[in-house]
Write a protein that holds these residues in place. Structure first.
Motif, PDB file in Angstrom:
ATOM      1  N   PRO A 283       0.832  -1.206   0.000  1.00  0.00           N
ATOM      2  CA  PRO A 283       0.000   0.000   0.000  1.00  0.00           C
ATOM      3  C   PRO A 283       0.867   1.258   0.000  1.00  0.00           C
ATOM      4  CG  PRO A 283      -0.791  -1.588   1.611  1.00  0.00           C
ATOM      5  CD  PRO A 283       0.516  -2.111   1.108  1.00  0.00           C
ATOM      6  N   ALA A 284       0.375   2.329  -0.606  1.00  0.00           N
ATOM      7  CA  ALA A 284       1.171   3.541  -0.797  1.00  0.00           C
ATOM      8  C   ALA A 284       1.717   4.098   0.524  1.00  0.00           C
ATOM      9  CB  ALA A 284       0.339   4.597  -1.513  1.00  0.00           C
ATOM     10  N   GLU A 285       0.880   4.128   1.566  1.00  0.00           N
ATOM     11  CA  GLU A 285       1.328   4.692   2.846  1.00  0.00           C
ATOM     12  C   GLU A 285       2.452   3.858   3.448  1.00  0.00           C
ATOM     13  OE1 GLU A 285      -1.821   5.304   5.565  1.00  0.00           O
ATOM     14  OE2 GLU A 285      -2.897   6.749   4.306  1.00  0.00           O
ATOM     15  N   GLU A 286       2.307   2.530   3.399  1.00  0.00           N
ATOM     16  CA  GLU A 286       3.318   1.652   3.971  1.00  0.00           C
ATOM     17  C   GLU A 286       4.620   1.747   3.178  1.00  0.00           C
ATOM     18  OE1 GLU A 286       3.891  -3.130   4.950  1.00  0.00           O
ATOM     19  OE2 GLU A 286       1.894  -2.289   4.532  1.00  0.00           O
ATOM     20  N   LEU A 287       4.498   1.822   1.865  1.00  0.00           N
ATOM     21  CA  LEU A 287       5.687   1.916   1.016  1.00  0.00           C
ATOM     22  C   LEU A 287       6.407   3.248   1.239  1.00  0.00           C
ATOM     23  CD1 LEU A 287       7.365   0.605  -1.216  1.00  0.00           C
ATOM     24  CD2 LEU A 287       5.854   1.655  -2.888  1.00  0.00           C
ATOM     25  N   THR A 288       5.645   4.327   1.350  1.00  0.00           N
ATOM     26  CA  THR A 288       6.246   5.631   1.597  1.00  0.00           C
ATOM     27  C   THR A 288       6.996   5.648   2.920  1.00  0.00           C
ATOM     28  OG1 THR A 288       4.517   6.744   0.327  1.00  0.00           O
ATOM     29  CG2 THR A 288       5.779   8.094   1.868  1.00  0.00           C
ATOM     30  N   ALA A 289       6.403   5.047   3.952  1.00  0.00           N
ATOM     31  CA  ALA A 289       7.057   4.992   5.263  1.00  0.00           C
ATOM     32  C   ALA A 289       8.357   4.210   5.181  1.00  0.00           C
ATOM     33  CB  ALA A 289       6.112   4.366   6.287  1.00  0.00           C
ATOM     34  N   ALA A 290       8.358   3.117   4.416  1.00  0.00           N
ATOM     35  CA  ALA A 290       9.568   2.311   4.276  1.00  0.00           C
ATOM     36  C   ALA A 290      10.669   3.104   3.586  1.00  0.00           C
ATOM     37  CB  ALA A 290       9.260   1.037   3.487  1.00  0.00           C
ATOM     38  N   VAL A 291      10.327   3.798   2.511  1.00  0.00           N
ATOM     39  CA  VAL A 291      11.325   4.583   1.778  1.00  0.00           C
ATOM     40  C   VAL A 291      11.850   5.726   2.644  1.00  0.00           C
ATOM     41  CG1 VAL A 291      11.666   6.125  -0.195  1.00  0.00           C
ATOM     42  CG2 VAL A 291      10.422   3.985  -0.497  1.00  0.00           C
ATOM     43  N   GLU A 292      10.945   6.390   3.376  1.00  0.00           N
ATOM     44  CA  GLU A 292      11.364   7.516   4.195  1.00  0.00           C
ATOM     45  C   GLU A 292      12.169   7.089   5.419  1.00  0.00           C
ATOM     46  OE1 GLU A 292      11.036  10.697   3.385  1.00  0.00           O
ATOM     47  OE2 GLU A 292      10.164   9.985   1.513  1.00  0.00           O
ATOM     48  N   SER A 293      12.165   5.795   5.740  1.00  0.00           N
ATOM     49  CA  SER A 293      12.954   5.320   6.886  1.00  0.00           C
ATOM     50  C   SER A 293      14.451   5.317   6.583  1.00  0.00           C
ATOM     51  CB  SER A 293      12.502   3.912   7.290  1.00  0.00           C
ATOM     52  OG  SER A 293      12.861   2.951   6.297  1.00  0.00           O
ATOM     53  N   VAL A 294      14.807   5.487   5.302  1.00  0.00           N
ATOM     54  CA  VAL A 294      16.214   5.541   4.904  1.00  0.00           C
ATOM     55  C   VAL A 294      16.518   6.962   4.456  1.00  0.00           C
ATOM     56  CG1 VAL A 294      18.006   4.510   3.471  1.00  0.00           C
ATOM     57  CG2 VAL A 294      15.970   3.180   4.058  1.00  0.00           C
ATOM     58  N   PRO A 295      17.491   7.620   5.068  1.00  0.00           N
ATOM     59  CA  PRO A 295      17.775   9.013   4.700  1.00  0.00           C
ATOM     60  C   PRO A 295      18.302   9.133   3.274  1.00  0.00           C
ATOM     61  CG  PRO A 295      19.447   8.171   6.207  1.00  0.00           C
ATOM     62  CD  PRO A 295      18.358   7.141   6.160  1.00  0.00           C
ATOM     63  N   ALA A 296      17.888  10.210   2.604  1.00  0.00           N
ATOM     64  CA  ALA A 296      18.352  10.490   1.243  1.00  0.00           C
ATOM     65  C   ALA A 296      19.153  11.780   1.240  1.00  0.00           C
ATOM     66  CB  ALA A 296      17.163  10.606   0.288  1.00  0.00           C
ATOM     67  N   THR A 297      20.018  11.925   0.262  1.00  0.00           N
ATOM     68  CA  THR A 297      20.777  13.156   0.081  1.00  0.00           C
ATOM     69  C   THR A 297      20.472  13.665  -1.321  1.00  0.00           C
ATOM     70  OG1 THR A 297      22.528  12.280   1.501  1.00  0.00           O
ATOM     71  CG2 THR A 297      23.068  14.215   0.191  1.00  0.00           C
ATOM     72  N   TYR A 298      19.406  14.471  -1.424  1.00  0.00           N
ATOM     73  CA  TYR A 298      18.969  14.930  -2.743  1.00  0.00           C
ATOM     74  C   TYR A 298      19.781  16.127  -3.211  1.00  0.00           C
ATOM     75  CZ  TYR A 298      16.327  17.234  -6.372  1.00  0.00           C
ATOM     76  OH  TYR A 298      15.992  17.839  -7.553  1.00  0.00           O
ATOM     77  N   ALA A 299      20.047  16.159  -4.507  1.00  0.00           N
ATOM     78  CA  ALA A 299      20.647  17.311  -5.174  1.00  0.00           C
ATOM     79  C   ALA A 299      20.048  17.377  -6.573  1.00  0.00           C
ATOM     80  CB  ALA A 299      22.167  17.176  -5.240  1.00  0.00           C
ATOM     81  N   PRO A 300      19.986  18.557  -7.188  1.00  0.00           N
ATOM     82  CA  PRO A 300      19.395  18.659  -8.524  1.00  0.00           C
ATOM     83  C   PRO A 300      20.005  17.713  -9.549  1.00  0.00           C
ATOM     84  CG  PRO A 300      19.685  20.841  -7.586  1.00  0.00           C
ATOM     85  CD  PRO A 300      20.341  19.880  -6.642  1.00  0.00           C
ATOM     86  N   GLU A 301      21.295  17.336  -9.359  1.00  0.00           N
ATOM     87  CA  GLU A 301      21.939  16.411 -10.297  1.00  0.00           C
ATOM     88  C   GLU A 301      21.267  15.049 -10.307  1.00  0.00           C
ATOM     89  OE1 GLU A 301      24.931  19.431  -8.924  1.00  0.00           O
ATOM     90  OE2 GLU A 301      23.426  18.168  -7.991  1.00  0.00           O
ATOM     91  N   CYS A 302      20.536  14.719  -9.254  1.00  0.00           N
ATOM     92  CA  CYS A 302      19.849  13.423  -9.181  1.00  0.00           C
ATOM     93  C   CYS A 302      18.796  13.282 -10.282  1.00  0.00           C
ATOM     94  CB  CYS A 302      19.178  13.247  -7.818  1.00  0.00           C
ATOM     95  SG  CYS A 302      20.324  13.195  -6.424  1.00  0.00           S
ATOM     96  N   LEU A 303      18.277  14.408 -10.781  1.00  0.00           N
ATOM     97  CA  LEU A 303      17.221  14.351 -11.792  1.00  0.00           C
ATOM     98  C   LEU A 303      17.674  13.645 -13.066  1.00  0.00           C
ATOM     99  CD1 LEU A 303      15.756  17.949 -11.376  1.00  0.00           C
ATOM    100  CD2 LEU A 303      14.662  15.798 -10.702  1.00  0.00           C
ATOM    101  N   SER A 304      18.960  13.667 -13.343  1.00  0.00           N
ATOM    102  CA  SER A 304      19.473  13.012 -14.548  1.00  0.00           C
ATOM    103  C   SER A 304      20.128  11.676 -14.249  1.00  0.00           C
ATOM    104  CB  SER A 304      20.491  13.924 -15.249  1.00  0.00           C
ATOM    105  OG  SER A 304      21.615  14.167 -14.414  1.00  0.00           O
ATOM    106  N   ALA A 305      20.024  11.206 -13.003  1.00  0.00           N
ATOM    107  CA  ALA A 305      20.750   9.982 -12.660  1.00  0.00           C
ATOM    108  C   ALA A 305      19.963   8.984 -11.821  1.00  0.00           C
ATOM    109  CB  ALA A 305      22.040  10.338 -11.903  1.00  0.00           C
ATOM    110  N   CYS A 306      18.816   9.371 -11.262  1.00  0.00           N
ATOM    111  CA  CYS A 306      18.108   8.469 -10.350  1.00  0.00           C
ATOM    112  C   CYS A 306      16.605   8.504 -10.599  1.00  0.00           C
ATOM    113  CB  CYS A 306      18.399   8.856  -8.898  1.00  0.00           C
ATOM    114  SG  CYS A 306      17.626   7.752  -7.685  1.00  0.00           S
ATOM    115  N   GLU A 307      16.007   7.331 -10.619  1.00  0.00           N
ATOM    116  CA  GLU A 307      14.573   7.221 -10.867  1.00  0.00           C
ATOM    117  C   GLU A 307      13.724   7.786  -9.735  1.00  0.00           C
ATOM    118  OE1 GLU A 307      16.612   3.644 -12.851  1.00  0.00           O
ATOM    119  OE2 GLU A 307      16.835   4.903 -11.078  1.00  0.00           O
ATOM    120  N   LEU A 308      14.273   7.866  -8.539  1.00  0.00           N
ATOM    121  CA  LEU A 308      13.515   8.383  -7.393  1.00  0.00           C
ATOM    122  C   LEU A 308      13.673   9.891  -7.209  1.00  0.00           C
ATOM    123  CD1 LEU A 308      13.947   5.770  -4.518  1.00  0.00           C
ATOM    124  CD2 LEU A 308      11.884   6.314  -5.779  1.00  0.00           C
TER     125      LEU A 308
END
Length: 377
Positions: A283-308
């Protein structure tokens, strides 16, 4: 260093649980490794790639589908061009290697093109290493390895890589060959695409260096992995191959340093909540919680390199993180990690006046106020 068998088996089982029941693993390729090395602080990407999660399917399930990736047309065109380059036992490919990288050697004729077929990636890796050992033991001839399989240890987990080709020169040295479908126009190509190809080739060079180090104990001198790779592309708007030698020493050094900085995957797994799973079927809520449990380091360069990237960008903006403005901006702001902190410091409501970043913000705010006041007169 590979994990002990029992420890490695337990980690592989845990990674399989993170993917979800009966979900096949997505192989970690050189393109993904190059992107991972460009953002080594992102634990989210490290664990998803290490577990073999299909990030494109995951992004769609999270409601933030990404357009990242090659089109089917580009893949088909690339495969057709590669087949043309490697036709007739790789005669044209070897001619380009000789012309661009090794003119002092004898022209390639009757080159060895061994069969690298084997069962599974580990079998193909062993077969590739066997053929490289054979070529190193009998120098003086050209050898073309078509789609060899190499292994590279990444954060304690093996990644299996498949370069387009590896050529063994008569002097025993090895060259990585990258075949791309973007054109060389008047002898030059799009710098961004060449840079991406160079970073990808650097991953292959690192994997080959590990093989050469192992063979060095058996063959003296140890085989040399050349740091100039051959980039083969269509010439102008034709389907005729043209080639350019690309020095990837800088990309190799950066990639090696960044991969060494990656947190071990088993450490990230150990910090996850019990029962975490990244299956797109959740389910979307459970999946979102799982993904958010791992810290991310976003930068604009990710737009050309990562599906997430779209998902992580939305979260970064919601949190007001300054990383969404780019790494250079983040580096200039020091300990100010959110847009709210930056605005408060500029207004004089927070921050240490002796902090150079705070002082610069207040000076900029004062200059802006003066400019606006002058404009209103």
């Amino acid at each position: 260093m590979p994990l002990p068998r029992t420890r490695g088996t337990a980690l592989r089982q845990r990674l399989a649980e993170l993917r979800g029941p009966e979900v096949p693993a997505k192989a970690l390729d050189a393109r993904a490794l190059a992107a991972l090395a460009a953002n080594p602080g992102c634990a989210r990407r490290a664990i998803l790639d290490g577990a073999g999660v299909n990030k494109a399917a995951l992004a769609s399930a999270l409601g933030a589908p990404s357009a990242f990736g090659q089109s089917q047309f580009a893949l088909t065109r690339g495969n057709a061009f590669e087949a043309k380059v490697k036709a007739d036992g790789g005669a044209e490919l070897l001619r380009l290697v000789h012309d661009k990288l090794d003119r002092s050697a004898e022209p390639p004729a009757d080159a060895r093109v061994p069969d690298l077929t084997a069962a599974g990636p580990r079998g193909r890796t062993a077969r590739t290493e066997l053929e490289l050992r054979e070529a190193a033991a009998h120098p003086g001839a050209w050898t073309l390895l078509d789609h060899p399989m190499l292994a590279l240890d990444v954060a304690g987990s093996p990644a299996f890589l498949e370069p387009d080709a590896v050529v063994v020169h008569p002097d025993g040295s090895w060259t990585v060959v990258e075949i791309k479908s973007f054109p060389l126009l008047d002898g030059s190509a799009d710098p961004a695409k060449v840079g991406a190809a160079a970073r990808q080739a650097a991953v292959y060079v690192l994997a080959l260096e590990e093989v050469a180090a192992r063979l060095g104990a058996e063959v003296a001198p140890a085989p040399r992995v050349r740091h100039r790779v051959l980039l083969v592309c269509p010439r102008d708007f034709s389907n005729l191959p043209a080639a350019s030698a690309v020095d990837i020493r800088k990309q190799r050094a950066v990639t090696a340093r960044q991969l060494a900085r990656l947190t071990r995957i088993e450490d990230i797994v150990g910090a996850l909540p019990e029962g975490t799973c990244f299956s797109p079927e959740l389910p979307a809520e459970e999946l979102t919680a799982a993904v958010e449990s791992v810290p991310a380091t976003y930068a604009p360069e990710c737009l050309s390199a990562c599906e997430l990237a779209f998902h992580c960008r939305a979260r970064s903006r919601q949190e007001g993180a300054v990383t969404s403005l780019g790494r250079p901006v983040r580096a200039e702001l020091g300990g100010l990690t959110t847009v709210e902190d930056v605005l408060a410091a500029a207004r004089g409501e927070a921050g240490d006046p002796d902090d150079p970043a705070v002082a610069a913000l207040r000076r900029a705010a004062a200059l802006r106020a003066e400019a606006l006041e002058a404009a209103c007169r």
